[in-house]
Design an enzyme around this catalytic site. Sequence first.
Site, PDB file in Angstrom:
ATOM      1  N   ASP A  19       0.988  -1.303  -0.036  1.00 39.69           N
ATOM      2  CA  ASP A  19       0.130   0.080  -0.141  1.00 39.69           C
ATOM      3  C   ASP A  19       0.786   1.234  -0.106  1.00 39.69           C
ATOM      4  OD1 ASP A  19       0.848  -0.769   2.704  1.00 39.69           O
ATOM      5  OD2 ASP A  19      -0.289   0.840   3.452  1.00 39.69           O
ATOM      6  N   CYS A  20       2.110   1.225  -0.327  1.00 44.37           N
ATOM      7  CA  CYS A  20       2.900   2.430  -0.351  1.00 44.37           C
ATOM      8  C   CYS A  20       2.806   3.178  -1.360  1.00 44.37           C
ATOM      9  CB  CYS A  20       4.197   2.070  -0.158  1.00 44.37           C
ATOM     10  SG  CYS A  20       5.652   3.351  -0.644  1.00 44.37           S
ATOM     11  N   VAL A  60      11.546   1.925   1.063  1.00 42.50           N
ATOM     12  CA  VAL A  60      11.326   1.571  -0.449  1.00 42.50           C
ATOM     13  C   VAL A  60      10.439   2.918  -0.962  1.00 42.50           C
ATOM     14  CG1 VAL A  60      10.783  -0.807  -0.189  1.00 42.50           C
ATOM     15  CG2 VAL A  60       9.270   0.297   0.597  1.00 42.50           C
ATOM     16  N   SER A  73      11.395   8.461  -3.958  1.00 44.29           N
ATOM     17  CA  SER A  73      10.731   8.627  -5.082  1.00 44.29           C
ATOM     18  C   SER A  73      10.703   9.968  -5.917  1.00 44.29           C
ATOM     19  CB  SER A  73       9.152   8.416  -4.891  1.00 44.29           C
ATOM     20  OG  SER A  73       8.773   9.540  -4.042  1.00 44.29           O
ATOM     21  N   HIS A 160      -5.453   6.490  -1.622  1.00 47.01           N
ATOM     22  CA  HIS A 160      -5.544   6.185  -0.035  1.00 47.01           C
ATOM     23  C   HIS A 160      -6.733   7.074   0.610  1.00 47.01           C
ATOM     24  CE1 HIS A 160      -1.951   4.047   0.971  1.00 47.01           C
ATOM     25  NE2 HIS A 160      -1.646   3.966  -0.229  1.00 47.01           N
ATOM     26  N   TRP A 207      -3.233   1.495   7.065  1.00 47.28           N
ATOM     27  CA  TRP A 207      -3.514   2.448   8.076  1.00 47.28           C
ATOM     28  C   TRP A 207      -4.065   2.313   9.571  1.00 47.28           C
ATOM     29  CZ3 TRP A 207      -2.208   7.362   7.322  1.00 47.28           C
ATOM     30  CH2 TRP A 207      -1.645   7.575   6.030  1.00 47.28           C
TER      31      TRP A 207
END
Length: 213
Positions: A19-20, A60, A73, A160, A207
Amino acid sequence: MALEVAVKAAVGAPHLLGDCPFSQRVLLTLEEKKIPYNRHLINLSDKPTWFLQVNPGGKVPVVKFDEKWVPDSDVIVEILEEKYPQPSLTTTPPEFTSVGSNIFSAFSTFLKSKDSSDGSEQALLTELKALEEHLKAHGPYVAGEKISAVDLSLAPKLYHLDVALDYFKKWTVPADLTNVLNYKKLLFSRESFEKTKAEKKYIIAGWEPKVNP
């Protein structure tokens, strides 16, 4: 030659994409640019030895460029744009790059809030209304007709927001924010998004400990 990309695996399902939103942003960029890649799913609660050897920080996403694994990122997307300039995802004009940049933190604060009078819902609505006004003037994407890097950064965060607020607070983006709703529909229906999104239950699982510590 395919790039090597390490991203978060799903909590409790290490063989599935996690879920990142920052991992998804990188995958979306690779998909939109049609760059071949090998995806490595990293279980963050049991990181493989090889991963920690090449990436001692253990975060990550990371992508291997010229024998070096690069984290963050923002940095990864910038390098991808340099190395693979077509199709261009550079946002023009440059001042549009910060559009929507406060939405994720406002969403996170509201999601974790246990006090309905703390102003966190209003703060999120203010950010969403600002996005609405921008899209009304410049849409359907942030920089107009073509998708750009800023959209690929916002798309996972808006996903999200949708999934988590609906589940934990039964809250949805107001119907009068028509440009934002259309923008989400455009983003979420792209083939690149379908291929790189996590299942809703894994977003909720991600979450859960933050909402109910």
